[in-house]
Write an enzyme that holds these catalytic residues in place. Sequence first.
Site, PDB file in Angstrom:
ATOM      1  N   ASP A 294       0.577  -1.067  -0.088  1.00  0.00           N
ATOM      2  CA  ASP A 294       0.095   0.071  -0.083  1.00  0.00           C
ATOM      3  C   ASP A 294       0.868   1.318  -0.076  1.00  0.00           C
ATOM      4  O   ASP A 294       1.742   1.475   0.905  1.00  0.00           O
ATOM      5  CB  ASP A 294      -0.853   0.103   1.256  1.00  0.00           C
ATOM      6  CG  ASP A 294      -1.862   0.843   1.101  1.00  0.00           C
ATOM      7  OD1 ASP A 294      -3.121   0.688   1.765  1.00  0.00           O
ATOM      8  OD2 ASP A 294      -1.766   2.339   0.797  1.00  0.00           O
TER       9      ASP A 294
ATOM     10  N   ASP B 223      -3.691   2.525  -5.248  1.00  0.00           N
ATOM     11  CA  ASP B 223      -2.442   2.255  -4.515  1.00  0.00           C
ATOM     12  C   ASP B 223      -2.151   1.076  -3.732  1.00  0.00           C
ATOM     13  O   ASP B 223      -1.240   1.003  -2.933  1.00  0.00           O
ATOM     14  CB  ASP B 223      -2.301   3.687  -3.667  1.00  0.00           C
ATOM     15  CG  ASP B 223      -2.828   3.744  -2.454  1.00  0.00           C
ATOM     16  OD1 ASP B 223      -3.741   2.769  -2.032  1.00  0.00           O
ATOM     17  OD2 ASP B 223      -2.235   4.104  -1.525  1.00  0.00           O
ATOM     18  N   GLU B 224      -2.867   0.013  -4.112  1.00  0.00           N
ATOM     19  CA  GLU B 224      -2.972  -1.169  -3.386  1.00  0.00           C
ATOM     20  C   GLU B 224      -2.941  -2.408  -4.153  1.00  0.00           C
ATOM     21  O   GLU B 224      -3.498  -2.438  -5.069  1.00  0.00           O
ATOM     22  CB  GLU B 224      -4.238  -1.385  -2.608  1.00  0.00           C
ATOM     23  CG  GLU B 224      -4.432  -1.062  -1.220  1.00  0.00           C
ATOM     24  CD  GLU B 224      -5.653  -1.389  -0.687  1.00  0.00           C
ATOM     25  OE1 GLU B 224      -6.038  -2.597   0.013  1.00  0.00           O
ATOM     26  OE2 GLU B 224      -6.665  -0.463  -0.951  1.00  0.00           O
TER      27      GLU B 224
HETATM   28  P1  TTP Z   1      -5.057   5.113   1.032  1.00  0.00           P
HETATM   29  O1  TTP Z   1      -4.109   3.908   0.762  1.00  0.00           O
HETATM   30  O2  TTP Z   1      -6.145   4.673   2.053  1.00  0.00           O
HETATM   31  O3  TTP Z   1      -4.429   6.257   1.814  1.00  0.00           O
HETATM   32  P2  TTP Z   1      -3.022   7.025   1.273  1.00  0.00           P
HETATM   33  O4  TTP Z   1      -2.387   6.275   0.569  1.00  0.00           O
HETATM   34  O5  TTP Z   1      -3.386   8.385   1.075  1.00  0.00           O
HETATM   35  O6  TTP Z   1      -2.310   6.943   2.909  1.00  0.00           O
HETATM   36  P3  TTP Z   1      -1.648   5.837   3.608  1.00  0.00           P
HETATM   37  O7  TTP Z   1      -0.278   5.933   3.725  1.00  0.00           O
HETATM   38  O8  TTP Z   1      -2.467   5.727   5.022  1.00  0.00           O
HETATM   39  O9  TTP Z   1      -2.011   4.642   2.764  1.00  0.00           O
HETATM   40  O10 TTP Z   1      -5.691   5.666  -0.355  1.00  0.00           O
HETATM   41  C1  TTP Z   1      -4.933   5.918  -1.635  1.00  0.00           C
HETATM   42  C2  TTP Z   1      -5.448   6.968  -2.478  1.00  0.00           C
HETATM   43  O11 TTP Z   1      -6.781   6.914  -2.698  1.00  0.00           O
HETATM   44  C3  TTP Z   1      -5.118   8.404  -1.309  1.00  0.00           C
HETATM   45  O12 TTP Z   1      -3.895   8.944  -1.624  1.00  0.00           O
HETATM   46  C4  TTP Z   1      -6.488   9.133  -2.010  1.00  0.00           C
HETATM   47  C5  TTP Z   1      -7.425   8.153  -2.517  1.00  0.00           C
HETATM   48  N1  TTP Z   1      -8.556   8.181  -1.545  1.00  0.00           N
HETATM   49  C6  TTP Z   1      -9.689   8.880  -1.772  1.00  0.00           C
HETATM   50  O13 TTP Z   1      -9.686   9.637  -2.925  1.00  0.00           O
HETATM   51  N2  TTP Z   1     -10.517   8.995  -0.969  1.00  0.00           N
HETATM   52  C7  TTP Z   1     -10.566   8.308   0.267  1.00  0.00           C
HETATM   53  O14 TTP Z   1     -11.445   8.374   1.069  1.00  0.00           O
HETATM   54  C8  TTP Z   1      -9.376   7.404   0.439  1.00  0.00           C
HETATM   55  C9  TTP Z   1      -9.574   6.814   1.891  1.00  0.00           C
HETATM   56  C10 TTP Z   1      -8.592   7.484  -0.440  1.00  0.00           C
HETATM   57 MG    MG Z   2      -2.029   4.016   0.752  1.00  0.00          MG
END
Ligand code: TTP
Ligand code: MG
Length: 352
Positions: free
Chosen positions: A9, A115-116
Amino acid sequence: MKRIIAHLDMDAFFAAIEENDNPEFKGKPIVVGADPKNGKGRGVVSTANYKAREYGIHSGMPITEAWKLSENAKSQGKEGVIFIKPNFEKYELVSHSILSIIKKYSQFVEVASIDEFYFDLSFAKSYKKAKDICLKIKKEIKERERLTCSIGIGPNKLIAKIASSYKKPDSLIVIKNPQKFLENLSIRVIPGVGPKTEEILNSLGVFKIKDLQKLSKGELYKLFGKFGLALYEKARGIDESPIIEEHEIKSIGEQITFEKDTRKLSYIYDELEKLCKNIYKRFKEEGFDKFKTITVTVRFKDFETKTKSFTFKKPIANLETLKLHSLRLLMSLINQNKKLIRMIGLRIEKLG
Ligand code: TTP
Ligand code: MG
């Protein structure tokens, strides 16, 4: 054979990309999301970088609330938040690049979100070797994209996912004993357990996974039906779900990062021609014969990244047209400024 599954992630994904693209943002609190319009904006926060999270800002929060938190911070003498509108095309591109790095190391990759990624490392045969592979993946992502990610490794997707978020950011965690790992974690880390399920379980005195392990299958079924049965298994770290690879190909793309940043046009054109040929070859091999959209990307020395697309009215079938139009798009991107170029990318979409 025992499975070894990894979950990767990206850290603060959209915000981290924007930090790279705008070096002047480095070290500052950043929110990617709707326009706050001086506190009158609609919409929500897509994501916040870790600095902005220190202000209490998080994904899904109304943008007006994020604005207020930023104003509060300013009144305390802290730095105000930089608000940026999302550029999904740019993030998709980086996501593709991450996927192509992972694919060099694993044959079976599932794209779970932008992003996963889940991927199978059973072939490594030991957790030690799987960890070494993940270190290489992290290193390559860092070098190529200047981004960090968190990876969890375990016997299944469930454990890998929980492990990847356990010590975010920039972490790599191997879970050899799932039962023990889960015991003291909050029930909220289990995918599918949201605020409602949490409330019901809390009212029964269930807060940690070890409390959940005390409920019988029957009790959980009574509470949540089929989901209760899944919960019974999840609480024990059991998960047989397979890696689901993406079968439907929506686009074909590639990028080249030059050995040295350059402005030498003859060299850049040659590299673009190579991209055209490779992509066209893959496009044919996949059994397609038409495409409608061409997207070209240029990343400059300072990581600023620009993309430009063109969609034809009628589908295109030949390599020469691809070469001609990608060159045209590339020229217009390059002519926007005089900075040295680090990378170029090409993608074709709307395949048929
Ligand atoms: P995430 O992996 O949930 O968040 P992140 O990568 O920003 O942070 P973390 O380090 O905690 O993993 O989500 C990935 C991307 O998806 C994030 O950068 C933006 C988008 N996203 C949204 O647009 N809306 C949302 O509610 C979430 C959770 C994510
Ligand atoms: Mg993330």
